[in-house]
Design an enzyme around this catalytic site. Sequence first.
Site, PDB file in Angstrom:
ATOM      1  N   GLU A   1      -4.877   1.342   5.715  1.00 15.12           N
ATOM      2  CA  GLU A   1      -3.787   1.794   6.358  1.00 15.12           C
ATOM      3  C   GLU A   1      -3.999   2.419   7.687  1.00 15.12           C
ATOM      4  O   GLU A   1      -3.784   3.673   8.103  1.00 15.12           O
ATOM      5  CB  GLU A   1      -2.830   3.057   5.760  1.00 15.12           C
ATOM      6  CG  GLU A   1      -2.206   2.317   4.200  1.00 15.12           C
ATOM      7  CD  GLU A   1      -1.334   3.257   3.425  1.00 15.12           C
ATOM      8  OE1 GLU A   1      -1.277   4.446   3.770  1.00 15.12           O
ATOM      9  OE2 GLU A   1      -0.855   2.736   2.130  1.00 15.12           O
TER      10      GLU A   1
ATOM     11  N   GLU B   1      -1.466  -2.135  -2.497  1.00 14.56           N
ATOM     12  CA  GLU B   1      -0.790  -0.803  -3.052  1.00 14.56           C
ATOM     13  C   GLU B   1       0.498  -1.268  -3.243  1.00 14.56           C
ATOM     14  O   GLU B   1       1.296  -1.637  -2.533  1.00 14.56           O
ATOM     15  CB  GLU B   1      -1.047   0.305  -2.264  1.00 14.56           C
ATOM     16  CG  GLU B   1      -2.480   0.668  -1.990  1.00 14.56           C
ATOM     17  CD  GLU B   1      -2.682   1.941  -1.387  1.00 14.56           C
ATOM     18  OE1 GLU B   1      -1.582   3.110  -1.016  1.00 14.56           O
ATOM     19  OE2 GLU B   1      -3.787   2.323  -0.636  1.00 14.56           O
TER      20      GLU B   1
END
Length: 875
Positions: A269, A520
Amino acid sequence: MPRVPSVSPVTGNPTPPHFIHTVDSQFVDNAGRTVLLRGVNLSGSDKGPLARQSQTLEGFWESGEEGNASFVGRPLDLDDGSADVHLARLKGWGFNMLRYVVVWEALEHAGPGKYDFEFMDYTVRVLRKCKEYGFKIYMDPHQDIWSRFSGGSGAPYWTLPACGIDPKGFTPTQAAIIHCEYPNPAEVDASTFPAMIWSTNYGRLASQTLFTLFFAGRDFAPKCIIDGVNIQDYLQSHYIDAFGELADRIRDAGDLLDECILGWDTMNEPFEGFVGYPNLNAYPSEQTSTLKKGSFPTPAQSFRLGMGQAQEVDNWTFGAFGPKKDGTVTIDPHGYMMWTDPATEPNGVHPQWGWRRDPGWELGTCIWALHGVWDVESGYVISPDYFFNSPNDLDHEAVFLEDYWRPHIEAFCSRMREAHPEAILFIAPPVFAPPPQISDDLLKGRCCYSTHYYDGLTLITRSWHFFNADALGVLRGKYKSPIQAVKFGERAIRKSFQEQLGTLQSDAKILGAYPTIIGEIGTPYDMDGKRSYGYTDNGKYKGDYTNQQKALDASLNAADGPNGLNYTIWTYCPDSSHMWGDGWNLEDLSLWSPDDVRKKEEYRMEYAQASSAALLRRPPTVGMSIATPSSQTLASTRPGSPYHPSEHKEVITSMDNWENAYDFLTDGARAVKAFCRPYPRATVGIPQDIQFDVKKASFTLKVLVRSEDAITERKDEGSRPSSSSSVTVNPEDDEPLATEIFVPLVHYASTGIIDRSRGLQSDDSEIASTPGSPIHGALPHKRSSSLDLSASWRSASPSTETELGPLSLSVSVSEGRWAIHGQSLKWWYPVPAPGEPDKTYTITIAREGGAIKTLEKSSWTRGLWDALRSCCGIL
């Protein structure tokens, strides 16, 4: 499926039997079958050192300043036996893939260039243990909000003073919100840390500055020179070198690459910082990846706060209908600053870390003031669009992904390929951002698009609602008005999730014909005020994960259907607890928790038939001991909470605690029916549609089969995958390779197993076979020893799957034949000959007698148990 190449597209070497290809937008094994990789992140606990969860202030700063924090023991303890328990559980749930979490701090916490080789060697040992259970793994260089010392995880402490930052100024200036100092260091109450408040740090000065320096320091902070190089090059080189050292250590182990380790994710991220920010005097009017919750300063206000100047800023709340402005608050740092005192570096040299800072980098002042962005004395922003255009070309709009992120991942991936030539590069751009084009000179046919997806409304509000929104569609301009993105009712919500994941899957085409993995995906378990833990309603809902099951099933169902996506669920934490969740910023997404492991009497109380007669006819049971000499204790409850478990939950180090595999796979699991679901692990052809009704335990798979999907039969040892392949193969079976479907015991266990789990008597000679069906491999029930149960899921002993016990199945196929081996159903069907039309085959799997019914823990049922326990004393 095109014929898989017999040589690697990267090295030109012959592909070994365990090789996994990335062709035709799919993972494909060396025989040409489409492989679906599904698993978990191991582990969220890896974000912090051993025994240092984010709520603990004692020793927090000291561990960073001294550089002595050890991550050995994360994610698994290899010395007490518990690692086998956890890995056997993950394998028994049907997972074949792990995203292995490693933070930069674990590798280089002692100082620049000082590596923790003990941790690297420990990591190799854990990876070998995972390999024993047949897992495929991709490594995850993980970060959130830069570092745990800026409210997240990732980078070591020394990177902050290297950037001229004093992290002890974060809390008073609100440059970052830190869990263990919430709401302030003088009156810490870490248990009141608001859900997801940590993510607002992306909109605060610390992370905005750090990520700008890391990715774009040369352009936007040219005066920041340390050890003769720009801070961008200093940080990136240390980051890449640290993970390169780990990659070399894994390579040198000699038995992990390709057979177990498939490749490397890129930075988890990544964040653009200030790059591309249009106006420093304002924040974006629309909700973006930076969450509006709590105090929300503009960048200009953050600059002033960072220099110790009080500011009145907007305050936001986040409810079921999204963010809403809720007045203003005044933040007064009382003169504290985020910037390092010049006295800490006599003559420009740091006495501990050793770097030499260029005289042009003046400490003690905001680096953005140093670069003329704003004036400290007046507070005036001189260049509000400073980060919008490239300083080297003011006519060129700064584009983070193409100008700054891509060069970094190209350098990172090139270094990983030095250690691991055949590595699959898992390309992970910022959340919800499509990747830029990347040269195939780097990808070389070995690539996977790695993106993340969460149901944001449920994650932030910690509740499952009858409505939701197409968040991805809003961010990508799909709707003229955000109100059009709202979806009402479960059917519409599930359809929207599936469409959003389909959009993310289509982003992979920018890179090429590569597969997609959702790195995720998951849901919180502390919903509705932690009612599932017994924290509300006098414990009425203790153990009831109905809402979590709905939410998680909706997300995972979206990965099924026509998408047929690979994924790794976030997360599995061996030390998860009801009180502190996953041990990081009160996140609570672990699929399993020791606080949900039941004592034997609780098993029988909660699963028994709902009548006093059924309860009374059973003999008394003895509580199960889980004590071990080397167990670690952990806080697990909120003091004073009703129905809370014992204050200290001890580590379970063997499987002697469970009498059968069904108990083992369900005990401690949360919403297990949602994530332990059937799926095609290896398919002859391409899965066209995957449907699973969690309530009915009904599974349907449609497969498209073409002449080019014929199995590649090799006459050497590569004629079939090795025992450590991502699919289960019975070496005693001479049948040709087939489509293999994971059929979970959790959903399809026989009545006999369920009865015994509920403490009822059953016939041990029961065999789970339906007359006339081609089922074989079903064996009588017996109590599994810890060794047998563990071995039953080790790839080294696939023939011992007998301990799984019988399944109770009703199977219908449109064509072909099938057979059962443990939790794997093999399905053979004709492949069209060259020139023949394509075929579509369908298989439906249901449970004989219907889905397994678990009693809901209603107040009436609980009251019955309490009354019987008090009056009879038989439990």
